[in-house]
Write a protein that holds these residues in place. Structure first.
Motif, PDB file in Angstrom:
ATOM      1  N   ARG A   7       5.795 -34.051   4.558  1.00 43.78           N
ATOM      2  CA  ARG A   7       6.787 -34.926   4.249  1.00 43.78           C
ATOM      3  C   ARG A   7       7.786 -34.898   5.383  1.00 43.78           C
ATOM      4  O   ARG A   7       8.347 -36.043   5.637  1.00 43.78           O
ATOM      5  CB  ARG A   7       7.260 -34.593   3.008  1.00 43.78           C
ATOM      6  CG  ARG A   7       8.401 -35.466   2.270  1.00 43.78           C
ATOM      7  CD  ARG A   7       8.613 -35.361   0.956  1.00 43.78           C
ATOM      8  NE  ARG A   7       9.905 -36.429   0.370  1.00 43.78           N
ATOM      9  CZ  ARG A   7       9.295 -37.536   0.073  1.00 43.78           C
ATOM     10  NH1 ARG A   7       8.329 -37.983  -0.007  1.00 43.78           N
ATOM     11  NH2 ARG A   7      10.346 -38.275  -0.511  1.00 43.78           N
ATOM     12  N   SER A  63       3.993 -39.684  -1.676  1.00 41.86           N
ATOM     13  CA  SER A  63       4.400 -38.300  -1.734  1.00 41.86           C
ATOM     14  C   SER A  63       5.451 -37.926  -2.504  1.00 41.86           C
ATOM     15  O   SER A  63       5.940 -37.083  -2.957  1.00 41.86           O
ATOM     16  CB  SER A  63       4.555 -37.357  -0.464  1.00 41.86           C
ATOM     17  OG  SER A  63       5.700 -38.178   0.454  1.00 41.86           O
ATOM     18  N   LEU A 102       5.436 -41.810   2.581  1.00 42.45           N
ATOM     19  CA  LEU A 102       6.701 -41.243   1.959  1.00 42.45           C
ATOM     20  C   LEU A 102       6.723 -41.700   0.406  1.00 42.45           C
ATOM     21  O   LEU A 102       6.965 -40.703  -0.570  1.00 42.45           O
ATOM     22  CB  LEU A 102       7.866 -41.806   2.507  1.00 42.45           C
ATOM     23  CG  LEU A 102       8.227 -40.919   3.931  1.00 42.45           C
ATOM     24  CD1 LEU A 102       9.459 -41.770   4.752  1.00 42.45           C
ATOM     25  CD2 LEU A 102       8.799 -39.503   3.879  1.00 42.45           C
TER      26      LEU A 102
END
Length: 247
Positions: free
Chosen positions: A93, A247, A244
């Protein structure tokens, strides 16, 4: 499955002009149900043939600086090891957020640099070799650390760091990409991670896309490379944003 083949043609077309074709091909293979590791291997198998044709075409047309290309490839081999180690150390991340910040800056730079690759610097042989090695190392780190868009960043580096014209930058990027794809394809083939029933027809369409794209690039230069690079950067940003969100 037939929808895959036009996408593979588009992959070769985009990749031959501005790099970044893997953003399209890997997503396409995953979308039709190919398992992730097999998708990576099959993509490298097809890309190997496409970049090989494109590299040969640029070389035949005299748009390759071999001293820079070979030095960059050696630097990339060294950098890839470092990149792989960094990828194991840094949270995925965090990588995505870094890319989400960097990519728009790259896009802005491209948009406000309409004359990219139109003027050529005259570097000494020593500087050319040193800068090529550094470029190769950094791009090699990026390739194994983050991955997508490596060819695009290679073209930009050859243009802005070494001062090559856009066609020589594209030619050198193709040589480095071809060597990298060759190594990766052999590794995946030896590991049994290539689906040849999909990979062989995909390779034909990737080759066709590379053939058309390479001819257009050599004829039109920066007029076609710059907008295609902006497209690839936009696709890369979309992928990072999607990662993004997931996650």
């Amino acid at each position: 499955m037939w929808i895959l083949y036009p996408l593979m043609f588009f992959t070769g077309f985009v990749d031959s002009i501005a790099g970044g074709g893997g953003l399209i091909s890997i997503s396409s293979l995953l979308a039709v149900g190919v398992p992730p590791h097999v998708a990576l291997g099959t993509n490298k198998f097809a890309a190997f043939w496409g970049t090989g044709l494109s590299a040969a075409y640029f070389a035949k047309s005299g748009h390759v600086r071999w001293d820079a290309a070979i030095t960059s490839f050696l630097g990339a081999v060294a950098g890839s090891t470092t990149g792989a180690k960094l990828a194991l150390m840094v949270n995925e991340r965090t990588l995505s957020w870094c890319m989400f910040i960097i990519i728009p800056l790259v896009a802005i730079f491209l948009i406000f640099k309409p004359d990219m690759g139109s003027k050529e610097k005259d570097l000494s042989l020593g500087k050319t070799l040193v800068y090529s090695g550094i470029v190769g190392f950094i791009v090699g780190v990026y390739d194994d650390f983050i991955g997508p868009g490596t060819g695009t960043f290679l073209i930009m580096a050859f243009t802005f760091v070494l001062g090559f014209n856009i066609l020589t930058s594209c030619g050198n990027a193709k040589i480095v990409n071809f060597a990298s794809n060759c190594s990766a394809a052999i590794t995946f083939m030896a590991s049994g991670e290539v689906d040849y029933s999909i990979g062989v027809p995909c390779a034909f369409f990737v080759i066709a896309g590379n053939f058309v794209g390479t001819r257009l690039t050599i004829r039109n230069g920066v007029k076609i490379v710059r907008p295609m690079m902006i497209l690839v950067i936009a696709l890369l940003l979309a992928k990072v944003l999607w990662d993004l969100i997931r996650s």
